[in-house]
Design a protein around this motif. Structure first.
Motif, PDB file in Angstrom:
ATOM      1  N   SER A 320       0.834  -1.201   0.000  1.00  0.00           N
ATOM      2  CA  SER A 320       0.000   0.000   0.000  1.00  0.00           C
ATOM      3  C   SER A 320       0.864   1.244   0.000  1.00  0.00           C
ATOM      4  O   SER A 320       2.049   1.212   0.371  1.00  0.00           O
ATOM      5  CB  SER A 320      -0.902   0.016   1.244  1.00  0.00           C
ATOM      6  N   MET A 321       0.265   2.362  -0.391  1.00  0.00           N
ATOM      7  CA  MET A 321       0.978   3.630  -0.392  1.00  0.00           C
ATOM      8  C   MET A 321       1.498   3.963   1.005  1.00  0.00           C
ATOM      9  O   MET A 321       2.635   4.422   1.177  1.00  0.00           O
ATOM     10  CB  MET A 321       0.065   4.754  -0.892  1.00  0.00           C
ATOM     11  N   ALA A 322       0.679   3.694   2.027  1.00  0.00           N
ATOM     12  CA  ALA A 322       1.093   4.011   3.393  1.00  0.00           C
ATOM     13  C   ALA A 322       2.340   3.230   3.787  1.00  0.00           C
ATOM     14  O   ALA A 322       3.261   3.781   4.410  1.00  0.00           O
ATOM     15  CB  ALA A 322      -0.051   3.722   4.361  1.00  0.00           C
ATOM     16  N   VAL A 323       2.377   1.956   3.430  1.00  0.00           N
ATOM     17  CA  VAL A 323       3.554   1.149   3.746  1.00  0.00           C
ATOM     18  C   VAL A 323       4.748   1.594   2.917  1.00  0.00           C
ATOM     19  O   VAL A 323       5.870   1.727   3.416  1.00  0.00           O
ATOM     20  CB  VAL A 323       3.252  -0.350   3.515  1.00  0.00           C
ATOM     21  N   TRP A 324       4.513   1.828   1.634  1.00  0.00           N
ATOM     22  CA  TRP A 324       5.601   2.217   0.724  1.00  0.00           C
ATOM     23  C   TRP A 324       6.297   3.482   1.206  1.00  0.00           C
ATOM     24  O   TRP A 324       7.529   3.604   1.127  1.00  0.00           O
ATOM     25  CB  TRP A 324       5.034   2.418  -0.686  1.00  0.00           C
ATOM     26  N   GLU A 325       5.548   4.438   1.720  1.00  0.00           N
ATOM     27  CA  GLU A 325       6.142   5.699   2.159  1.00  0.00           C
ATOM     28  C   GLU A 325       7.046   5.530   3.377  1.00  0.00           C
ATOM     29  O   GLU A 325       7.902   6.378   3.638  1.00  0.00           O
ATOM     30  CB  GLU A 325       5.043   6.715   2.470  1.00  0.00           C
ATOM     31  N   THR A 326       6.887   4.446   4.104  1.00  0.00           N
ATOM     32  CA  THR A 326       7.749   4.209   5.268  1.00  0.00           C
ATOM     33  C   THR A 326       9.038   3.484   4.901  1.00  0.00           C
ATOM     34  O   THR A 326       9.954   3.389   5.727  1.00  0.00           O
ATOM     35  CB  THR A 326       7.011   3.371   6.329  1.00  0.00           C
ATOM     36  N   VAL A 327       9.123   2.972   3.681  1.00  0.00           N
ATOM     37  CA  VAL A 327      10.295   2.212   3.265  1.00  0.00           C
ATOM     38  C   VAL A 327      11.408   3.188   2.864  1.00  0.00           C
ATOM     39  O   VAL A 327      11.186   4.080   2.050  1.00  0.00           O
ATOM     40  CB  VAL A 327       9.956   1.287   2.077  1.00  0.00           C
ATOM     41  N   PRO A 328      12.604   3.051   3.421  1.00  0.00           N
ATOM     42  CA  PRO A 328      13.682   3.994   3.089  1.00  0.00           C
ATOM     43  C   PRO A 328      14.189   3.796   1.662  1.00  0.00           C
ATOM     44  O   PRO A 328      14.128   2.696   1.101  1.00  0.00           O
ATOM     45  CB  PRO A 328      14.775   3.664   4.103  1.00  0.00           C
ATOM     46  N   GLU A 329      14.703   4.875   1.091  1.00  0.00           N
ATOM     47  CA  GLU A 329      15.301   4.811  -0.238  1.00  0.00           C
ATOM     48  C   GLU A 329      16.721   4.263  -0.141  1.00  0.00           C
ATOM     49  O   GLU A 329      17.415   4.463   0.864  1.00  0.00           O
ATOM     50  CB  GLU A 329      15.330   6.205  -0.876  1.00  0.00           C
ATOM     51  N   ASP A 330      17.145   3.565  -1.167  1.00  0.00           N
ATOM     52  CA  ASP A 330      18.500   3.030  -1.228  1.00  0.00           C
ATOM     53  C   ASP A 330      19.484   4.186  -1.443  1.00  0.00           C
ATOM     54  O   ASP A 330      19.376   4.935  -2.418  1.00  0.00           O
ATOM     55  CB  ASP A 330      18.603   2.014  -2.371  1.00  0.00           C
ATOM     56  N   ALA A 331      20.469   4.326  -0.551  1.00  0.00           N
ATOM     57  CA  ALA A 331      21.378   5.479  -0.587  1.00  0.00           C
ATOM     58  C   ALA A 331      22.216   5.510  -1.868  1.00  0.00           C
ATOM     59  O   ALA A 331      22.459   6.586  -2.433  1.00  0.00           O
ATOM     60  CB  ALA A 331      22.290   5.460   0.638  1.00  0.00           C
ATOM     61  N   LEU A 332      22.671   4.345  -2.348  1.00  0.00           N
ATOM     62  CA  LEU A 332      23.495   4.342  -3.556  1.00  0.00           C
ATOM     63  C   LEU A 332      22.673   4.724  -4.779  1.00  0.00           C
ATOM     64  O   LEU A 332      23.166   5.444  -5.657  1.00  0.00           O
ATOM     65  CB  LEU A 332      24.123   2.959  -3.751  1.00  0.00           C
ATOM     66  N   VAL A 333      21.430   4.270  -4.848  1.00  0.00           N
ATOM     67  CA  VAL A 333      20.572   4.651  -5.967  1.00  0.00           C
ATOM     68  C   VAL A 333      20.359   6.169  -5.954  1.00  0.00           C
ATOM     69  O   VAL A 333      20.418   6.833  -7.003  1.00  0.00           O
ATOM     70  CB  VAL A 333      19.218   3.918  -5.916  1.00  0.00           C
ATOM     71  N   VAL A 334      20.140   6.738  -4.789  1.00  0.00           N
ATOM     72  CA  VAL A 334      19.960   8.188  -4.670  1.00  0.00           C
ATOM     73  C   VAL A 334      21.218   8.916  -5.149  1.00  0.00           C
ATOM     74  O   VAL A 334      21.140   9.922  -5.863  1.00  0.00           O
ATOM     75  CB  VAL A 334      19.623   8.586  -3.221  1.00  0.00           C
ATOM     76  N   THR A 335      22.388   8.395  -4.774  1.00  0.00           N
ATOM     77  CA  THR A 335      23.643   9.016  -5.206  1.00  0.00           C
ATOM     78  C   THR A 335      23.784   8.989  -6.720  1.00  0.00           C
ATOM     79  O   THR A 335      24.138   9.995  -7.344  1.00  0.00           O
ATOM     80  CB  THR A 335      24.837   8.306  -4.555  1.00  0.00           C
ATOM     81  N   ARG A 336      23.515   7.833  -7.326  1.00  0.00           N
ATOM     82  CA  ARG A 336      23.631   7.738  -8.784  1.00  0.00           C
ATOM     83  C   ARG A 336      22.594   8.628  -9.477  1.00  0.00           C
ATOM     84  O   ARG A 336      22.883   9.251 -10.511  1.00  0.00           O
ATOM     85  CB  ARG A 336      23.463   6.287  -9.231  1.00  0.00           C
ATOM     86  N   GLN A 337      21.384   8.718  -8.935  1.00  0.00           N
ATOM     87  CA  GLN A 337      20.386   9.629  -9.483  1.00  0.00           C
ATOM     88  C   GLN A 337      20.895  11.057  -9.433  1.00  0.00           C
ATOM     89  O   GLN A 337      20.743  11.825 -10.395  1.00  0.00           O
ATOM     90  CB  GLN A 337      19.079   9.525  -8.692  1.00  0.00           C
ATOM     91  N   SER A 338      21.495  11.420  -8.326  1.00  0.00           N
ATOM     92  CA  SER A 338      22.005  12.788  -8.160  1.00  0.00           C
ATOM     93  C   SER A 338      23.116  13.083  -9.158  1.00  0.00           C
ATOM     94  O   SER A 338      23.170  14.168  -9.740  1.00  0.00           O
ATOM     95  CB  SER A 338      22.516  12.982  -6.732  1.00  0.00           C
ATOM     96  N   GLU A 339      24.011  12.123  -9.373  1.00  0.00           N
ATOM     97  CA  GLU A 339      25.100  12.336 -10.318  1.00  0.00           C
ATOM     98  C   GLU A 339      24.571  12.542 -11.733  1.00  0.00           C
ATOM     99  O   GLU A 339      25.018  13.444 -12.460  1.00  0.00           O
ATOM    100  CB  GLU A 339      26.072  11.160 -10.262  1.00  0.00           C
ATOM    101  N   LEU A 340      23.610  11.714 -12.135  1.00  0.00           N
ATOM    102  CA  LEU A 340      23.042  11.872 -13.479  1.00  0.00           C
ATOM    103  C   LEU A 340      22.314  13.197 -13.615  1.00  0.00           C
ATOM    104  O   LEU A 340      22.445  13.897 -14.635  1.00  0.00           O
ATOM    105  CB  LEU A 340      22.091  10.710 -13.789  1.00  0.00           C
ATOM    106  N   ALA A 341      21.527  13.565 -12.613  1.00  0.00           N
ATOM    107  CA  ALA A 341      20.773  14.820 -12.681  1.00  0.00           C
ATOM    108  C   ALA A 341      21.704  16.026 -12.671  1.00  0.00           C
ATOM    109  O   ALA A 341      21.475  17.004 -13.396  1.00  0.00           O
ATOM    110  CB  ALA A 341      19.791  14.898 -11.507  1.00  0.00           C
TER     111      ALA A 341
END
Length: 452
Positions: A320-341
């Motif tokens: 569910s959306m409620a559960v999904w929002e509590t799941v943390p984001e993967d730090a390495l994926v966030v880093t790679r997203q930031s580098e590309l952006a």
């Protein structure tokens, strides 16, 4: 624990999808080499290199002296059984040493001692002479590569068009001869040099001044010496109705049923990576995501044998959306997203600088620093770019923006890369894995045996 076998890792931004809605899921795909080269002694196949040096008039003096010194360094690292040729060009092309075993290196060193400045820049002719000399024996080498250095534009010769030259580099790569390019100063055509290396399956570097050349030359040879897998091809197959969008700017084949991506070569202890976005349809997300993506990799070792990677599959639960929002984001994926952006924003800033719109450049860099405040390496790159923008030097800004953007989107990284702690920490990494904050500047000094 460091991996001991080649492997594929698939990391989604979050380990679940949202049930009942269409959505886009960022997924990081990591193709890793083993942590270190095999310990047992094993004779490698020889390297075949063509060292191609621009000796046009603008290279006279310090630039040519430094180019020759860097070339000598590479020659000294080669084994006697490796093959090397030496080509120089201005408006004329001269093969000073045809492709032959390095032996005692004297023929190459003697030829280098006779190189002096000349006239215009027949860049295609120089590259072609180097590539043609390597093609007949390309299949016998661990790596066959043209190493091209120039400080100018391709202004004379049979071909001067950038697209045509990059296409020919791609054709040579298909036949086993790759191309790495080195640009020097502020007058060379960076779009041409980057595209030649990108399509040619090699690396692209530049030095803001002649003294900045040694670092990328050293990194190139260190990378070649640690090579684990080459001709790396990434195949992506998604579940029915799932669309895949590759976010990196890698060459792709479009004549296959599934996307096939040309990844960079990989050294031991390193990884190539790609960031993809999966568009999930409503029905799939509602029923439970199940298997979403299958990834396969083909590659070859420097000895020409197949490099084996077990396929990887991504399967995620729908929550569910409620559960999904509590799941943390993967730090390495966030880093790679930031580098590309951040790389995309640098491309926009580069386009604005071409028109002299420094207000827009400043706005874009300020926006990027706010967006990526939690990414220390990205921030240091952006600070370096802001300093260049303050000088309003269009040629230098264009080059640094392009090379930094490309580094952020296609760099080889350490398989167990930690968070960025600054240049002092990076200096302990292999030279080809270091995260530089300015691509055109030497940052880590020269090895002790290379210092004057």
């Amino acid at each position: 624990m460091p991996n001991t076998l080649p492997r594929i890792l698939i990391q989604p931004l979050k380990p679940a999808v949202i049930a009942g809605i269409t959505q886009k899921l960022p997924v990081l795909i990591r193709v890793q080499a083993p942590a270190a080269a095999p310990t047992e002694s094993k004779a490698r196949k020889p390297y075949h290199l063509a060292l191609v040096i621009d000796r046009s008039g603008s290279m006279s003096g310090a630039p040519l002296i430094e180019a020759i010194r860097c070339t000598r360094h590479i020659i000294e690292q080669l084994e006697p059984t490796d093959m090397a040729s030496l080509v120089i060009f201005d408006d004329r092309v001269q093969t000073l040493v045809a492709a032959q075993p390095v032996g005692d290196r004297q023929a190459l060193h003697l030829a280098l001692s006779r190189v002096h400045g000349g006239g215009s820049t027949n860049l295609y002719g120089g590259w072609k002479a180097g590539a043609d000399g390597l093609l007949p024996a390309a299949g016998q080498a661990a790596l066959t590569r043209v190493i091209l250095l120039s400080d100018g534009n391709a202004n004379v010769g049979e071909i001067t068009d950038a697209t045509a030259m990059a296409t020919l580099c791609a054709h040579a790569a298909e036949r086993g001869v790759t191309t790495s390019t080195y640009g020097l100063g502020s007058h060379f055509n960076e779009d041409l040099m980057v595209e030649m290396a990108k399509r040619g399956g090699g690396n692209h570097y530049y030095g803001d001044s002649a003294s900045d050349l040694f670092e990328p030359f050293s990194a190139e040879f260190d990378f070649i010496s640690a090579l684990c897998a080459r001709q790396v091809r990434l195949s992506l197959a998604a579940a029915p109705q799932v669309r895949i969008r590759l976010l990196n700017d890698y060459p792709q084949r479009s004549d296959t049923p599934f996307p096939v991506v040309h990844l960079p070569d990989i050294a031991f202890g390193a990884e190539a990576w790609a960031l993809a976005e999966l568009e999930l349809p409503l029905a799939l997300a509602f029923d439970g995501a199940g298997p979403l993506l299958q990834v396969a990799v083909t590659a070859s070792t420097p000895e020409g044998e197949p490099a084996t990677f077990a396929d990887a599959t991504l399967t995620l639960p729908a929550v569910s959306m409620a559960v999904w929002e509590t799941v943390p984001e993967d730090a390495l994926v966030v880093t790679r997203q930031s580098e590309l952006a951040a790389g995309k924003l640098l491309e926009q800033a580069r386009a604005a600088a071409e028109y002299g719109d420094w207000n827009t450049v400043e706005r874009l860099l300020s926006e990027a620093r706010r967006r990526f405040a939690e990414q220390p390496w990205v921030i240091e790159v952006l600070e370096s770019m802001a300093e260049l923008a303050g000088l309003m030097d269009t040629a230098r800004f264009r080059k640094e923006a392009l090379y930094s953007s490309r580094k952020m989107s296609s760099r080889i990284s350490a398989a167990e890369e930690g968070s960025y702690q600054g240049p002092d920490t990076e200096s302990a990494s292999a030279s080809f894995l270091r995260r530089k904050t300015s691509q055109g500047k030497a940052q880590f000094g020269k090895p002790e045996d290379e210092k004057e």
